[in-house]
Motif scaffolding. Structure first.
Motif, PDB file in Angstrom:
ATOM      1  N   GLY A 116      35.622 -36.038  27.738  1.00  0.00           N
ATOM      2  CA  GLY A 116      36.048 -37.328  27.218  1.00  0.00           C
ATOM      3  C   GLY A 116      35.457 -37.613  25.849  1.00  0.00           C
ATOM      4  N   ASN A 117      35.350 -38.914  25.528  1.00  0.00           N
ATOM      5  CA  ASN A 117      34.854 -39.349  24.224  1.00  0.00           C
ATOM      6  C   ASN A 117      33.340 -39.527  24.259  1.00  0.00           C
ATOM      7  OD1 ASN A 117      37.614 -39.635  23.474  1.00  0.00           O
ATOM      8  ND2 ASN A 117      37.633 -41.683  24.364  1.00  0.00           N
ATOM      9  N   VAL A 118      32.688 -39.293  23.118  1.00  0.00           N
ATOM     10  CA  VAL A 118      31.233 -39.432  23.063  1.00  0.00           C
ATOM     11  C   VAL A 118      30.815 -40.113  21.763  1.00  0.00           C
ATOM     12  CG1 VAL A 118      30.938 -37.110  22.082  1.00  0.00           C
ATOM     13  CG2 VAL A 118      29.020 -38.223  23.235  1.00  0.00           C
ATOM     14  N   LEU A 119      29.867 -41.046  21.888  1.00  0.00           N
ATOM     15  CA  LEU A 119      29.196 -41.638  20.732  1.00  0.00           C
ATOM     16  C   LEU A 119      27.782 -41.078  20.721  1.00  0.00           C
ATOM     17  CD1 LEU A 119      28.860 -43.619  18.378  1.00  0.00           C
ATOM     18  CD2 LEU A 119      28.315 -45.392  20.050  1.00  0.00           C
ATOM     19  N   PHE A 120      27.493 -40.253  19.728  1.00  0.00           N
ATOM     20  CA  PHE A 120      26.192 -39.587  19.635  1.00  0.00           C
ATOM     21  C   PHE A 120      25.354 -40.279  18.571  1.00  0.00           C
ATOM     22  CE2 PHE A 120      23.183 -36.350  18.242  1.00  0.00           C
ATOM     23  CZ  PHE A 120      22.700 -35.885  19.464  1.00  0.00           C
ATOM     24  N   VAL A 121      24.223 -40.856  18.996  1.00  0.00           N
ATOM     25  CA  VAL A 121      23.318 -41.538  18.072  1.00  0.00           C
ATOM     26  C   VAL A 121      22.204 -40.562  17.706  1.00  0.00           C
ATOM     27  CG1 VAL A 121      21.824 -43.526  17.707  1.00  0.00           C
ATOM     28  CG2 VAL A 121      23.847 -43.743  19.172  1.00  0.00           C
ATOM     29  N   GLY A 122      22.277 -40.016  16.515  1.00  0.00           N
ATOM     30  CA  GLY A 122      21.312 -39.016  16.082  1.00  0.00           C
ATOM     31  C   GLY A 122      21.978 -38.020  15.152  1.00  0.00           C
ATOM     32  N   ASP A 123      21.249 -36.974  14.813  1.00  0.00           N
ATOM     33  CA  ASP A 123      21.746 -35.986  13.858  1.00  0.00           C
ATOM     34  C   ASP A 123      22.165 -34.697  14.556  1.00  0.00           C
ATOM     35  OD1 ASP A 123      21.148 -37.740  11.792  1.00  0.00           O
ATOM     36  OD2 ASP A 123      19.132 -36.900  11.501  1.00  0.00           O
ATOM     37  N   VAL A 124      23.173 -34.062  13.981  1.00  0.00           N
ATOM     38  CA  VAL A 124      23.555 -32.709  14.376  1.00  0.00           C
ATOM     39  C   VAL A 124      23.142 -31.799  13.226  1.00  0.00           C
ATOM     40  CG1 VAL A 124      25.415 -31.174  15.087  1.00  0.00           C
ATOM     41  CG2 VAL A 124      25.505 -33.602  15.700  1.00  0.00           C
ATOM     42  N   ASN A 125      22.087 -31.033  13.429  1.00  0.00           N
ATOM     43  CA  ASN A 125      21.528 -30.208  12.362  1.00  0.00           C
ATOM     44  C   ASN A 125      22.355 -28.942  12.129  1.00  0.00           C
ATOM     45  OD1 ASN A 125      19.458 -32.039  12.059  1.00  0.00           O
ATOM     46  ND2 ASN A 125      17.992 -30.887  13.299  1.00  0.00           N
ATOM     47  N   PRO A 126      22.185 -28.295  10.972  1.00  0.00           N
ATOM     48  CA  PRO A 126      22.873 -27.020  10.730  1.00  0.00           C
ATOM     49  C   PRO A 126      22.579 -26.029  11.863  1.00  0.00           C
ATOM     50  CG  PRO A 126      21.869 -27.810   8.709  1.00  0.00           C
ATOM     51  CD  PRO A 126      21.388 -28.721   9.799  1.00  0.00           C
ATOM     52  N   GLY A 127      23.614 -25.380  12.348  1.00  0.00           N
ATOM     53  CA  GLY A 127      23.460 -24.456  13.465  1.00  0.00           C
ATOM     54  C   GLY A 127      23.617 -25.116  14.818  1.00  0.00           C
ATOM     55  N   GLY A 128      23.672 -26.463  14.845  1.00  0.00           N
ATOM     56  CA  GLY A 128      23.903 -27.194  16.088  1.00  0.00           C
ATOM     57  C   GLY A 128      25.387 -27.397  16.319  1.00  0.00           C
ATOM     58  N   ASN A 129      25.774 -27.522  17.593  1.00  0.00           N
ATOM     59  CA  ASN A 129      27.185 -27.675  17.952  1.00  0.00           C
ATOM     60  C   ASN A 129      27.360 -28.852  18.902  1.00  0.00           C
ATOM     61  OD1 ASN A 129      28.812 -24.825  17.252  1.00  0.00           O
ATOM     62  ND2 ASN A 129      26.613 -24.581  17.510  1.00  0.00           N
ATOM     63  N   ILE A 130      28.356 -29.689  18.626  1.00  0.00           N
ATOM     64  CA  ILE A 130      28.735 -30.754  19.545  1.00  0.00           C
ATOM     65  C   ILE A 130      30.222 -30.602  19.844  1.00  0.00           C
ATOM     66  CG2 ILE A 130      29.047 -32.404  17.632  1.00  0.00           C
ATOM     67  CD1 ILE A 130      28.221 -34.611  19.658  1.00  0.00           C
ATOM     68  N   ILE A 131      30.550 -30.553  21.131  1.00  0.00           N
ATOM     69  CA  ILE A 131      31.919 -30.267  21.574  1.00  0.00           C
ATOM     70  C   ILE A 131      32.323 -31.323  22.596  1.00  0.00           C
ATOM     71  CG2 ILE A 131      33.420 -28.576  22.703  1.00  0.00           C
ATOM     72  CD1 ILE A 131      31.415 -26.409  21.798  1.00  0.00           C
ATOM     73  N   ALA A 132      33.533 -31.860  22.464  1.00  0.00           N
ATOM     74  CA  ALA A 132      34.031 -32.857  23.417  1.00  0.00           C
ATOM     75  C   ALA A 132      35.525 -32.674  23.616  1.00  0.00           C
ATOM     76  CB  ALA A 132      33.732 -34.273  22.926  1.00  0.00           C
ATOM     77  N   THR A 133      36.002 -33.002  24.813  1.00  0.00           N
ATOM     78  CA  THR A 133      37.439 -32.932  25.062  1.00  0.00           C
ATOM     79  C   THR A 133      38.173 -34.104  24.422  1.00  0.00           C
ATOM     80  OG1 THR A 133      37.169 -34.100  27.168  1.00  0.00           O
ATOM     81  CG2 THR A 133      37.121 -31.683  27.228  1.00  0.00           C
ATOM     82  N   GLY A 134      37.425 -35.178  24.085  1.00  0.00           N
ATOM     83  CA  GLY A 134      38.010 -36.341  23.428  1.00  0.00           C
ATOM     84  C   GLY A 134      37.491 -36.495  22.011  1.00  0.00           C
TER      85      GLY A 134
END
Length: 216
Positions: A116-134
């Motif tokens: 689903g949908n995600v609200l991420f409070v913070g940083d995604v650094n180089p080399g990091g991955n965030i994946i969501a179906t929404g």
């Protein structure tokens, strides 16, 4: 020891609710509905016409089983089955724009996955991955990879306070090369248009305000 009831009958503002035990045999459910309507709950059969919502828990009824319950209930002239609802049905009724609120930091080598949908409070650094179906909304810097609409949803979006990703993906559409992001350090969102990832300032994304109001 008190035995667990296979059928619990409750009154609601809309009529009656039958809560069925999903661990017992279906035949036991039918017998208990009959027993309660014919003996212990006769008072509800003398009033006005009432609709009945049947909650089946984790039990998925077959069409034949639903008809059996309807036949038992309709013998009582003032009751009728309005709907059958399982836990699976309840999950499907959840709003599509519901958002999970997560905080932290996604570091190099880490992969965060969400349904689903995600609200991420913070940083995604180089080399990091965030994946969501929404959709993916990041209150922080996006400097790694973000993949929204995983599984094929091209209507998904990616928004970030600071948009400097190594790569963006929406469904199977991949963004432009990372060296073109260096000039962008403002709130932006990405979406698919004509099978390309397009970037616009966040103020043009009206849905973002609704999302923020719903979780903050």
């Amino acid at each position: 020891m008190t035995m667990k009831q296979n059928v619990i009958i409750k009154g609601t503002k809309d009529g009656l609710m039958f809560l069925l035990n999903d661990d017992c045999l279906f035949d036991d459910v039918i017998e208990e509905i009959k027993e309660k309507l014919e003996h212990s709950h006769q008072a509800i059969l003398t009033g006005p016409i009432m609709r009945v919502t049947v909650k089946t828990g984790n039990r998925k009824l077959t069409p034949f089983q639903k008809e059996l319950i309807k036949d038992v209930v309709k013998i009582q002239g003032n009751l009728y089955i309005h709907s059958f609802e399982s836990e699976e049905d309840e999950l499907k009724k959840q709003p599509e724009d519901q958002v999970q609120l997560i905080s932290g930091t996604i570091r190099s080598g880490q992969v965060y996955r969400f349904e689903g949908n995600v609200l991420f409070v913070g940083d995604v650094n180089p080399g990091g991955n965030i994946i969501a179906t929404g959709d993916i909304y990041i209150l922080g810097s996006l400097r790694g990879l973000a993949h929204a609409g995983f599984g094929g949803n091209k209507d998904a979006v990616i928004a970030a306070s600071v948009m400097k990703p190594t790569q963006l993906r929406i469904a199977d559409v991949v963004s432009r090369s990372p060296d073109q992001w260096e000039k962008h350090a403002i709130q932006e969102y990405a979406y698919v248009k004509d099978d390309q990832v397009v970037i616009d300032p966040i103020q043009y994304f009206t849905k973002f305000k609704k999302i923020m109001n719903s979780v903050i």
